[in-house]
Design a protein around this motif. Structure first.
Motif, PDB file in Angstrom:
ATOM      1  N   HIS A   1      38.623 -99.231 -30.739  1.00  0.00           N
ATOM      2  CA  HIS A   1      40.003 -98.812 -30.979  1.00  0.00           C
ATOM      3  C   HIS A   1      40.841 -98.949 -29.707  1.00  0.00           C
ATOM      4  O   HIS A   1      42.007 -99.400 -29.763  1.00  0.00           O
ATOM      5  CB  HIS A   1      40.008 -97.359 -31.467  1.00  0.00           C
ATOM      6  N   VAL A   2      40.288 -98.579 -28.552  1.00  0.00           N
ATOM      7  CA  VAL A   2      41.002 -98.725 -27.283  1.00  0.00           C
ATOM      8  C   VAL A   2      41.296-100.197 -27.008  1.00  0.00           C
ATOM      9  O   VAL A   2      42.411-100.568 -26.596  1.00  0.00           O
ATOM     10  CB  VAL A   2      40.186 -98.099 -26.142  1.00  0.00           C
ATOM     11  N   ILE A   3      40.292-101.055 -27.240  1.00  0.00           N
ATOM     12  CA  ILE A   3      40.483-102.496 -27.003  1.00  0.00           C
ATOM     13  C   ILE A   3      41.576-103.037 -27.917  1.00  0.00           C
ATOM     14  O   ILE A   3      42.441-103.824 -27.486  1.00  0.00           O
ATOM     15  CB  ILE A   3      39.157-103.237 -27.238  1.00  0.00           C
ATOM     16  N   THR A   4      41.560-102.628 -29.180  1.00  0.00           N
ATOM     17  CA  THR A   4      42.549-103.130 -30.128  1.00  0.00           C
ATOM     18  C   THR A   4      43.958-102.671 -29.774  1.00  0.00           C
ATOM     19  O   THR A   4      44.900-103.478 -29.736  1.00  0.00           O
ATOM     20  CB  THR A   4      42.180-102.664 -31.555  1.00  0.00           C
ATOM     21  N   GLU A   5      44.105-101.379 -29.505  1.00  0.00           N
ATOM     22  CA  GLU A   5      45.443-100.835 -29.285  1.00  0.00           C
ATOM     23  C   GLU A   5      46.029-101.224 -27.935  1.00  0.00           C
ATOM     24  O   GLU A   5      47.236-101.471 -27.829  1.00  0.00           O
ATOM     25  CB  GLU A   5      45.392 -99.299 -29.403  1.00  0.00           C
TER      26      GLU A   5
ATOM     27  N   LEU B   1      44.947-106.035 -27.714  1.00  0.00           N
ATOM     28  CA  LEU B   1      45.216-107.017 -28.763  1.00  0.00           C
ATOM     29  C   LEU B   1      46.526-106.765 -29.489  1.00  0.00           C
ATOM     30  O   LEU B   1      47.306-107.703 -29.709  1.00  0.00           O
ATOM     31  CB  LEU B   1      44.063-107.033 -29.776  1.00  0.00           C
ATOM     32  N   THR B   2      46.768-105.524 -29.866  1.00  0.00           N
ATOM     33  CA  THR B   2      47.956-105.243 -30.679  1.00  0.00           C
ATOM     34  C   THR B   2      49.253-105.656 -30.006  1.00  0.00           C
ATOM     35  O   THR B   2      50.101-106.303 -30.648  1.00  0.00           O
ATOM     36  CB  THR B   2      47.988-103.752 -31.057  1.00  0.00           C
ATOM     37  N   PRO B   3      49.506-105.352 -28.727  1.00  0.00           N
ATOM     38  CA  PRO B   3      50.780-105.788 -28.118  1.00  0.00           C
ATOM     39  C   PRO B   3      50.943-107.306 -28.135  1.00  0.00           C
ATOM     40  O   PRO B   3      52.027-107.803 -28.453  1.00  0.00           O
ATOM     41  CB  PRO B   3      50.680-105.246 -26.687  1.00  0.00           C
ATOM     42  N   PHE B   4      49.885-108.027 -27.804  1.00  0.00           N
ATOM     43  CA  PHE B   4      50.016-109.481 -27.764  1.00  0.00           C
ATOM     44  C   PHE B   4      50.215-110.053 -29.161  1.00  0.00           C
ATOM     45  O   PHE B   4      51.057-110.943 -29.362  1.00  0.00           O
ATOM     46  CB  PHE B   4      48.769-110.096 -27.110  1.00  0.00           C
ATOM     47  N   VAL B   5      49.443-109.566 -30.128  1.00  0.00           N
ATOM     48  CA  VAL B   5      49.541-110.109 -31.486  1.00  0.00           C
ATOM     49  C   VAL B   5      50.900-109.828 -32.088  1.00  0.00           C
ATOM     50  O   VAL B   5      51.514-110.697 -32.732  1.00  0.00           O
ATOM     51  CB  VAL B   5      48.403-109.527 -32.360  1.00  0.00           C
TER      52      VAL B   5
END
Length: 840
Positions: A305-309, A312-316
């Motif tokens: 969850h930390v990696i995603t938020e 990844l989420t800002p770039f995507v």
């Protein structure tokens, strides 16, 4: 008194004897009588058996014995059957059977009386011997009751001792449990205090940002804390119901939050400092320790969850936008970053940016989780990359799923599936790939693509182009002499099948639909060919099947009789044309049809091997039924070729055979001298075939041309042989009739030669010279005396020899061509006539 007593005893004895039962008085006499009867019965039985044996020996018959003994054991057996007992004695009269049963019953009564008499004294003394037994039993009952009371008392004392012992053991167990619980509480307290000390938990908590070196030391410390944390979790789980654990629950929550904050801080620091190449090794070690700590405390989902938020989420969200699909935005991006390379489509450029980011920023994470932490619950491609990417695509750019524009939909689908394949390649194991494809968001994402609607649009597009081509008139289409396909439908059907499996139309997910469409297109072309050839081939199909080597009768043409104008079909232009022009047009069009059928079938077969089969799914590529159906569809396209071939060869053969009518015109026109050259029509016999090969037949494959040439020449040659044989037979019959008339006239005048009769007449017939003789005078005499029939035969010989040279023009060896050998056999007996004209 004694005497009287004696007398009384005697009287009593006599009276007792007189008062006894008759059975007791007659025991001895009954025994004697029974013995006598038994002996008598045995003797009668022996006599009866001998008499019966003699009777059977004399008459050869089998009968039952006169008497059958009664087995006492059989009568008292559990399975005794009365019917079987009586049926075994059905040969005995009823009186005899009754007598036997009565005798047996008497024997049983006698044995019973003897049994009672043998033990009668003991039976009488039984009651006397039982006197005093009740008194003895009462004496024994008193000590037994005292022993019972003593046993009950002992049992009661023993039970009280056991109960006391059990209570003490239970109390001891309770004390032990309390001691264990107390020890557990002490352990929990110590473990919690130890973890709090390792985490440096104080009254004022601070979790600010840390630099790289500090994050590395914290990561190592947290890895050590994780072991104690797991131990604390184990102890807490054992004492979950204890009040002490409930009271320190706030401390446990604080420990968990502190642990999570420290790990999240270290993980974020490792992620953001991953760009520094100088510290890449140290950062990887710190990242590995941090992720290992997450795995030790079973908090991999939190790390993902930390990696995603955070990463990844800002770039995507910044990359996957509607503006990213704008060609102007893509052109500007490509101008800045591609350095002159070919421009990419907007969707491809967007996917490439995501893949590049994953390779740069997530490569270390994926490498660590799949190799060094293999076996843990980490799955970055499935739980991090796939989820956030597909959710953002569905939210920001749902227009890519629209199937209104098939070409754009195909590009979007292929580009997206290529991107999905790249994501699937990131999965480090088959298990991870299976987990990805079983995700609900994966399946819902795939269902968003309206493949059925896309196929319907492609089906309408392809089928409309086919139907349009099927309505075109062949005479209005310009043809190239080097073109393989002459009919618009032929080109259309091949192009349609090729388009179905082209890279800009075919989609792997609906390969079965394109396979069905291919079979439908082949069936449509086959039906179209058959429907347009039906009127031209109907006479040939209705005609009885005959050998390809045979030819129609001269002058007969059942297909063209009564038809002066062509019947309009989609393949033929309408207009007033003559019979010859109609046949020529028909030959040209039928030849083009055969050529197109052969070329279409070969091209479709080539498409199957080179383009269709490699794109089929394994489940279809290995299924023989599918390819059998494909082969049947190809065969249905070729099914009219034999009928068309027969139609064309019949037309050409008829033209060649029509020329053979000139053979009948060779009669007595050679009155001035024997012929010395072949007839002019011989060179024209195979001229229609030569014209067809150079004209309409030039479009055919060389194999088809050679096959049809042999068929036409064989039929023509056999017809030539039949006509020639008929003419020679008529000539021979006419000559024999004339000789008979001459012989009859000579006989009537009485003038016979030295040889006498017919022999003299034949002796005066001029004899042809030897072929190897140089007697010119004899040749001149033979020429002068040659009859008209010999001249006709000589003409036939010259024509056949010239026809032989005509065959060589079509690459046929006359010596190996059986029809020509049959033709040549008709003129072979007359080849010596060539010596007359000096051509042998």
């Amino acid at each position: 008194m004694a005497a009287s007593g004696t007398g009384d005893s005697a009287r009593n004895s006599n009276g007792a004897s007189l008062n006894r039962k008759p059975s007791h008085l007659s025991i001895d006499s009954s025994s004697a009588n029974n013995a006598f009867l038994h002996t008598l019965n045995s003797q009668l039985q022996i006599a009866a058996n001998k008499s019966q044996a003699n009777y059977q020996h004399e008459n050869g018959a089998v009968d039952f014995p006169l008497t059958v003994g009664i087995d006492r054991a059989a009568l008292i057996a559990p399975d005794f059957d009365t019917d079987e007992f009586l049926s075994a004695r059905r040969h005995l009269p009823l009186e005899e059977l009754k007598s036997q049963l009565s005798t047996h019953m008497k024997e049983l009564k006698t044995e019973l009386i003897e049994l009672i008499n043998s033990d009668y004294a003991d039976f009488i003394n039984l009651s006397t011997n039982l006197n005093g037994v009740d008194r003895m039993m009462e004496e024994l009952q008193k000590p037994l009751d005292r022993m019972k009371d003593d046993a009950i008392a002992v049992k009661s004392n023993l039970q009280s001792v056991v109960d006391n012992l059990e209570n003490k053991l239970k109390h001891r167990a309770e004390i032990r449990e309390k001691k264990t619980s107390l020890q557990l509480l002490l352990n929990i307290s110590e473990s919690v205090a130890k973890v709090e000390g390792l985490l440096q938990i104080s009254g004022s908590e601070s979790s600010g940002a840390r630099d790289g070196s500090e994050s590395i030391s914290v990561a190592k410390r947290l890895e050590r804390v994780a072991i104690e944390y797991n131990q604390m979790q184990y102890l807490v789980s054992k004492g979950a119901n204890l009040p002490f654990v409930t009271n320190i629950d706030w401390r446990l929550v604080r420990i968990k939050e502190t642990m999570s904050e420290n790990l999240s801080s270290v993980l974020r620091t490792c992620i953001h400092s991953g760009q520094n190449e100088a510290d890449s090794t140290a950062n990887k070690d710190s990242l590995t320790q941090c992720l290992r700590t997450y795995a030790l405390i079973d908090q991999t989902a939190e790390a993902e969850h930390v990696i995603t938020e955070d990463m990844l989420t800002p770039f995507v969200n910044k990359t996957i936008t509607r503006s990213a699909l704008d060609p102007a935005h893509t052109n500007a991006t490509n101008h800045n970053h591609t350095n002159g390379h070919p421009q990419e489509r907007p969707l491809v450029a967007m996917y490439n940016q995501i893949l590049a980011f994953i390779d740069t920023h997530c490569g270390t994470l994926i490498n660590v989780t799949q190799k060094e932490l293999k076996g843990t619950n980490f799955d970055i491609p499935v739980n991090c990359i796939w989820g956030v990417t597909t959710q953002t695509i569905l939210k920001n750019i749902p227009t890519i799923f629209s199937s209104g524009n098939p070409d754009q939909f195909h590009r979007n689908y292929t580009d997206t599936m290529s991107f999905v394949s790249k994501i699937e390649e990131l999965c480090g194991s088959r298990r991870s790939l299976t987990r990805l494809r079983s995700q609900p968001n994966y399946q819902s994402f795939m269902k968003k693509w309206q493949l059925v609607a896309y196929f319907k649009l492609r089906f309408m597009e392809i089928s409309s182009s086919i139907e349009e081509a099927l309505q075109a008139n062949v005479d209005t289409i310009p043809r190239s002499p080097n073109a393989n396909d002459h009919l618009p439908a032929s080109n259309a059907i091949v192009n349609a099948i090729e388009r179905c499996w082209s890279t800009d139309v075919f989609i792997y997910g609906i390969a079965d639909n394109f396979w069905k469409l291919t079979l439908q297109l082949m069936a449509r072309y086959s039906i179209w060919i058959s429907a347009n050839l039906a009127k031209d081939l109907e006479p040939a199909k209705d005609r009885s099947v005959q050998s390809r080597s045979s030819s129609p009768a001269p002058g007969s043409n059942p297909r063209s009789n009564g038809r002066s104008t062509p019947v309009p079909t989609p393949l033929r232009a309408t207009g007033p044309i003559g019979k010859a022009s109609l046949e020529e047009t028909m030959l040209q069009q039928l030849s083009m049809i055969v050529n197109d059928i052969d070329h279409v079938a070969s091209r479709i077969q080539s498409l199957l091997e080179n383009q269709i089969r490699p794109k089929l799914p394994p489940s279809m590529a290995d299924e023989p039924v599918l390819f059998n159906s494909f082969q049947q569809s190809l065969d249905s396209i070729r099914q009219d070729v034999p009928a068309v071939q027969q139609r064309i060869t019949d037309l050409i053969t008829k033209r060649c055979v029509d020329t053979l009518n000139n053979v009948k015109d060779i009669t007595s026109r050679y009155g001035e001298g024997p012929p010395n050259e072949p007839s002019h029509f011989v060179a024209q016999i195979l001229e229609p075939l030569a014209q067809y090969i150079a004209g309409s037949g030039s479009v055919l494959r060389s194999e088809s041309r050679q096959e049809w040439t042999l068929e036409v020449i064989a039929a023509t040659t056999l017809k030539y042989s039949a006509i020639l044989s008929e003419r020679l037979l008529e000539s021979k019959t006419r000559e024999e009739r004339a000789n008979k008339v001459k012989a009859a006239g000579i006989k009537a005048r009485g003038g016979v030669g030295s040889a006498g009769g017919i022999g003299g007449l034949l002796a005066r017939t001029p004899t042809l010279p030897n072929a190897f003789s140089n007697n010119n005078g004899a040749v001149s005499d033979a020429v002068a005396n040659m009859t008209n029939d010999d001249k006709i035969r000589l003409q036939y010989v010259l024509d056949v020899l010239f026809y032989k040279t005509e065959l060589t023009k079509f690459d046929i060896d006359p010596e190996l061509f059986e029809p020509y050998q049959e033709l040549h056999s008709n003129t072979l007996p007359y080849e010596n006539l060539l010596a007359v004209v000096g051509q042998q």
